[in-house]
Motif scaffolding. Structure first.
Motif, PDB file in Angstrom:
ATOM      1  N   TYR A  11       3.596   6.802 -10.467  1.00  0.00           N
ATOM      2  CA  TYR A  11       3.236   5.466 -10.908  1.00  0.00           C
ATOM      3  C   TYR A  11       2.000   5.602 -11.824  1.00  0.00           C
ATOM      4  CZ  TYR A  11       6.388   3.368  -7.696  1.00  0.00           C
ATOM      5  OH  TYR A  11       7.275   2.964  -7.008  1.00  0.00           O
ATOM      6  N   GLY A  41       2.101   3.623   2.642  1.00  0.00           N
ATOM      7  CA  GLY A  41       1.827   4.324   1.324  1.00  0.00           C
ATOM      8  C   GLY A  41       2.131   5.739   1.204  1.00  0.00           C
ATOM      9  N   CYS A  42       3.026   6.273   1.980  1.00  0.00           N
ATOM     10  CA  CYS A  42       3.411   7.692   1.846  1.00  0.00           C
ATOM     11  C   CYS A  42       4.641   7.647   1.042  1.00  0.00           C
ATOM     12  CB  CYS A  42       3.678   8.548   3.092  1.00  0.00           C
ATOM     13  SG  CYS A  42       5.309   7.828   4.076  1.00  0.00           S
ATOM     14  N   GLY A  43       5.185   6.689   0.678  1.00  0.00           N
ATOM     15  CA  GLY A  43       6.264   6.971  -0.231  1.00  0.00           C
ATOM     16  C   GLY A  43       7.752   6.546   0.154  1.00  0.00           C
ATOM     17  N   LYS A  44       7.809   5.856   1.417  1.00  0.00           N
ATOM     18  CA  LYS A  44       9.236   5.679   2.061  1.00  0.00           C
ATOM     19  C   LYS A  44       9.902   4.793   1.128  1.00  0.00           C
ATOM     20  CE  LYS A  44       7.035   4.168   5.810  1.00  0.00           C
ATOM     21  NZ  LYS A  44       5.875   4.181   5.524  1.00  0.00           N
ATOM     22  N   SER A  45       9.153   3.385   0.957  1.00  0.00           N
ATOM     23  CA  SER A  45       9.994   2.507   0.187  1.00  0.00           C
ATOM     24  C   SER A  45      10.479   3.139  -1.276  1.00  0.00           C
ATOM     25  CB  SER A  45       9.079   1.428  -0.201  1.00  0.00           C
ATOM     26  OG  SER A  45       8.796   0.566   1.074  1.00  0.00           O
ATOM     27  N   THR A  46       9.484   3.776  -1.945  1.00  0.00           N
ATOM     28  CA  THR A  46       9.850   4.178  -3.031  1.00  0.00           C
ATOM     29  C   THR A  46      11.230   5.365  -3.008  1.00  0.00           C
ATOM     30  OG1 THR A  46       7.567   4.564  -3.547  1.00  0.00           O
ATOM     31  CG2 THR A  46       8.929   5.871  -5.006  1.00  0.00           C
TER      32      THR A  46
ATOM     33  N   ARG B 412       9.674  -7.983  -6.404  1.00  0.00           N
ATOM     34  CA  ARG B 412       8.268  -8.413  -5.841  1.00  0.00           C
ATOM     35  C   ARG B 412       8.055  -9.915  -6.219  1.00  0.00           C
ATOM     36  NH1 ARG B 412       5.251  -4.350  -8.501  1.00  0.00           N
ATOM     37  NH2 ARG B 412       6.467  -2.719  -7.425  1.00  0.00           N
TER      38      ARG B 412
HETATM   39  N1  LIG Z   1       4.479  -0.527  -8.687  1.00  0.00           N
HETATM   40  C1  LIG Z   1       3.710   0.490  -8.208  1.00  0.00           C
HETATM   41  N2  LIG Z   1       2.591   0.646  -9.200  1.00  0.00           N
HETATM   42  C2  LIG Z   1       1.569   1.710  -8.737  1.00  0.00           C
HETATM   43  N3  LIG Z   1       1.818   2.299  -7.494  1.00  0.00           N
HETATM   44  C3  LIG Z   1       2.568   1.807  -6.593  1.00  0.00           C
HETATM   45  C4  LIG Z   1       3.746   0.993  -6.727  1.00  0.00           C
HETATM   46  N4  LIG Z   1       4.585   1.255  -5.979  1.00  0.00           N
HETATM   47  C5  LIG Z   1       3.992   1.746  -4.884  1.00  0.00           C
HETATM   48  N5  LIG Z   1       3.038   2.443  -5.543  1.00  0.00           N
HETATM   49  C6  LIG Z   1       2.193   3.367  -4.686  1.00  0.00           C
HETATM   50  O1  LIG Z   1       2.943   4.511  -4.518  1.00  0.00           O
HETATM   51  C7  LIG Z   1       2.793   5.120  -3.190  1.00  0.00           C
HETATM   52  C8  LIG Z   1       3.840   4.764  -2.268  1.00  0.00           C
HETATM   53  O2  LIG Z   1       4.115   3.512  -1.986  1.00  0.00           O
HETATM   54  P1  LIG Z   1       5.391   2.979  -1.116  1.00  0.00           P
HETATM   55  O3  LIG Z   1       6.562   3.768  -1.359  1.00  0.00           O
HETATM   56  O4  LIG Z   1       5.507   1.487  -1.125  1.00  0.00           O
HETATM   57  O5  LIG Z   1       5.006   3.526   0.234  1.00  0.00           O
HETATM   58  P2  LIG Z   1       5.531   3.180   1.703  1.00  0.00           P
HETATM   59  O6  LIG Z   1       6.840   2.459   1.798  1.00  0.00           O
HETATM   60  O7  LIG Z   1       5.704   4.414   2.538  1.00  0.00           O
HETATM   61  O8  LIG Z   1       4.432   2.339   2.300  1.00  0.00           O
HETATM   62  C9  LIG Z   1       1.373   4.053  -2.690  1.00  0.00           C
HETATM   63  O9  LIG Z   1       0.344   4.642  -2.814  1.00  0.00           O
HETATM   64  C10 LIG Z   1       1.643   3.021  -3.455  1.00  0.00           C
HETATM   65  O10 LIG Z   1       0.266   2.153  -3.767  1.00  0.00           O
END
Ligand SMILES: Nc1ncnc2c1ncn2[C@@H]1O[C@H](COP(=O)(O)OP(=O)(O)O)[C@@H](O)[C@H]1O
Ligand SMILES: [Mg+2]
Lengths: 222, 417
Positions: A11, A41-46, B412
């Protein structure tokens, strides 16, 4: 069933660059029920969003059900999401202007050749499976969190997807409701052989699945 | 699918009352203005009830006479029309008429009347609905018979709604026998008058038989839609005049349809109509009329649709293509616009009646009939069409924009446009 190779997600904002996923290689077999765990914040959702074709990786390739989907265009992607995938979100994401029944019918609306009466019938069956037949005329804001999540599950399963992706499906629920939801998923995996990938913070829930994948700072750890 | 779209369209309209109200007011007001405007133009140029042949009816209301390089222009005289314009090969009928006004005094009640002096062909070119009696024919025109065809409105004034045919009215001190009663023609049209009399009842009509200029006007109903042919034939006749009329080197006649007259620039010098400045100005005005509300509507839609990012994200997560999203939003927008448009059309009916009242208040003696700006089906259809166009145009851009949003971003929520 799901094959991720060298997946990277970065990102970029004006000031910072976040590496959400760093060269992830991951395979999930057909019929598996997998839990993904790791700190916030470790990237699970991503990871889950990329698996579910809701987001595209910065680099790397994805193959779903033997097809290289990385290069798919809008129409093919939509078709894939519609037929093969079912999503369950932590915050439900129901359409508040639509009744429970209409919400559940939604995926079939985008499938060719399904008549209105068939949509209705299948939505009622899906609601039956999650034990919410009595609430089909209600609107989402008239339901409790657990009920909303069950509506979301009914919506995820109505199209008979091969893969269900659930992002902290019990995260907003108390333990009793959480238990109900996890049991529905377990049952789905057992009876229909649906492949399920679930993100969770809850060790207890994760232990009910067949495999736990742990993540830290955008990478798989073991 | 469609049912689903309609359902959500109305739900969203009801939930977002502020946006809905704002959109509806904007749309209905615009459509109302456009409709009243269109309705006025329609009464001036449209082939409405009385003037169904309007698109092949040429109006000859001006002659130019050249002498030693100097031009004088005026309306033609009746003898000139009779001698040189009547009986053109390419025409079915030629009718001459002139409009005068007359204020009557029945038992102390003053009333203005539009009089039309005309001939038997007038009734053949126009299609009047006769409520009583019949029009005047050739013999009555030839002999200058004092007969009259009056409108329903005039009948009401003179006879209190009782049978009029067979009774007499007084016009400029002479008594005319009523032989027919007609439904009034649309105001602002060449057919419109309160009382129709044979033009030969005006005894001065032949007083100067060789004079070209006068105060008459001719209507030429072409045999076919080839109006050029009529104009060419007319020019041919004008060329012959030179030798017949002393004191003039050449004569030019101008004959145009109502539409041509309306859309032509003010110069009437051309042999064939040239769609000049008036047409351009008209189109520019109409576009601005629609463009300004359309732009505000697009802006309104950007925020209205932008707030539905989450819903769009959800739909896309479960298999909606960008195309399906666009379709849904555009259809929704068209539904809203149509609702607004129908309200606007309703308002236009009142607004046009109000406009007639306002116009009549300026000249209370010579009132135009209440139904003068009545909405014809053509105006109705074109307003409905502009409504659809409006909905389409103002919906496509915001819909396209949101359909391209990344699914995760859309999910979102918040306004992302
Ligand atoms: N749209 C975005 N823009 C910038 N950073 C993002 C965005 N979405 C997620 N992040 C960052 O990517 C990292 C992984 O996020 P995310 O996958 O949501 O983590 P989790 O689901 O494990 O809590 C985090 O550091 C988050 O801040
Ligand atoms: Mg997360």
């Amino acid at each position: 069933m799901i094959q991720l190779s060298n997946i990277e997600k970065v990102y970029r904002t004006k000031t910072i660059e976040t590496i959400a996923l760093n060269k992830v290689n991951l395979g999930i077999n057909k019929g598996e029920f997998v839990a993904i765990m790791g700190p916030s914040g470790c990237g699970k959702s991503t990871l889950l969003n990329i698996m579910g074709l809701l987001d595209s990786p910065t680099a790397g390739t994805i193959s779903l059900d033997g097809q290289a989907v990385t290069s798919f265009g809008d129409k093919k992607l939509a078709n894939f999401r519609n037929k093969k995938l079912g999503f369950i979100f932590q915050s439900y994401h129901l359409i508040n202007d639509l009744s429970v029944l209409d919400n559940v019918e939604l995926p079939l609306l985008y499938r060719d050749g399904v008549s209105g009466s068939e949509r209705r019938k299948r939505a009622m069956e899906a609601l039956e499976k999650v034990g919410l037949s009595a609430r089909m005329k209600h609107y989402p804001n008239q339901l409790s969190g657990g009920q909303r999540q069950r509506v979301a599950i009914a919506r995820a399963i109505i199209g008979d997807p091969e893969i269900i992706l659930a992002d902290e499906p019990t995260g907003n629920l108390d333990s009793v409701m959480g238990e109900e939801v996890i049991n529905i998923l377990l049952n789905l995996n057992k009876t229909d052989g649906t492949t399920i990938v679930m993100v969770t913070h809850d060790e207890h829930m994760a232990n009910k699945t067949q495999r736990i994948i742990r993540f830290f700072d955008g990478q798989q750890v073991n | 699918m469609m049912k689903n779209y309609i359902k959500i369209a109305f739900k969203v309209m009801l939930r977002k009352k502020y946006y809905t109200a704002l959109s509806l007011i904007g749309i209905s007001f615009t459509i109302m203005m456009v409709t009243v405007f269109a309705s006025f133009i329609d009464s001036v140029i449209g082939a409405n009830a009385t003037e169904v042949n309007r698109n092949r009816t040429l109006i000859f209301d001006k002659v130019s006479m050249y002498k030693a390089g100097k031009e004088t222009a005026s309306a033609p005289s009746y003898p000139f029309i009779e001698k040189y314009v009547a009986g053109l090969e390419s025409t079915e009928y030629v009718s001459a008429f002139t409009d005068i006004s007359y204020v009557s005094d029945v038992n102390g009640r003053l009333q203005g009347h539009h009089l039309k002096l005309t001939d038997e062909n007038f009734w053949k070119i126009m299609t009047f609905d006769f409520l009583e009696g019949k029009p005047f024919h050739q013999t009555e025109v030839k002999t200058g018979a004092r007969v009259a065809v009056i409108t329903e409105k005039a009948k009401e004034y003179f006879f209190n709604d009782q049978q009029a045919v067979g009774k007499s009215i007084a016009v400029y001190g002479n008594s005319y026998k009523v032989i027919g009663v007609v439904e009034p023609a649309v105001g602002y049209s060449k057919a419109y008058a309160d009382i129709y009399l044979p033009l030969t009842t005006d005894t001065s009509v032949y007083s100067k038989p060789n004079e070209i200029s006068g105060s008459y006007c001719a209507m030429l109903l072409a045999k076919t839609s080839d109006l050029k042919k009529v104009r060419t034939e007319l020019r041919g006749r004008m060329r012959k005049i030179r030798n017949h009329v002393s004191g003039v080197d050449s004569v030019k006649a101008y004959a145009f349809t109502a539409l041509e007259q309306f859309s032509k620039s003010s110069s009437f010098r051309d042999d064939e109509p040239e769609y000049g400045k008036t047409a351009i100005a008209l189109i520019v005005v109409l576009i601005l009329f629609m463009l300004i509300p359309a732009i505000s509507l697009i802006n309104l839609n950007l925020s209205r649709i932008g707030e539905r990012a989450e819903e769009i994200g959800i739909r896309k997560s479960f298999g909606a293509t960008s195309r399906a999203v666009i379709n849904q939003l555009v259809i929704e927008n068209i539904i809203i616009t149509l609702v607004g448009g129908l309200v606007g059309l309703g308002l236009a009916i009142y607004a046009s009646q109000l406009l007639v009242v306002v116009i009549n208040s300026f000249d209370p003696l010579f009132k135009i009939p209440e139904g003068s700006l009545i909405l014809s089906w053509r105006v109705f259809a074109s307003s409905l069409f502009s409504c659809l166009l409006f909905g389409l145009l103002s919906g496509v851009y915001p819909a396209w924009k949101i359909s391209r949003l990344n699914v995760i971003k859309a999910l979102r929520g918040g306004n992302n446009l």
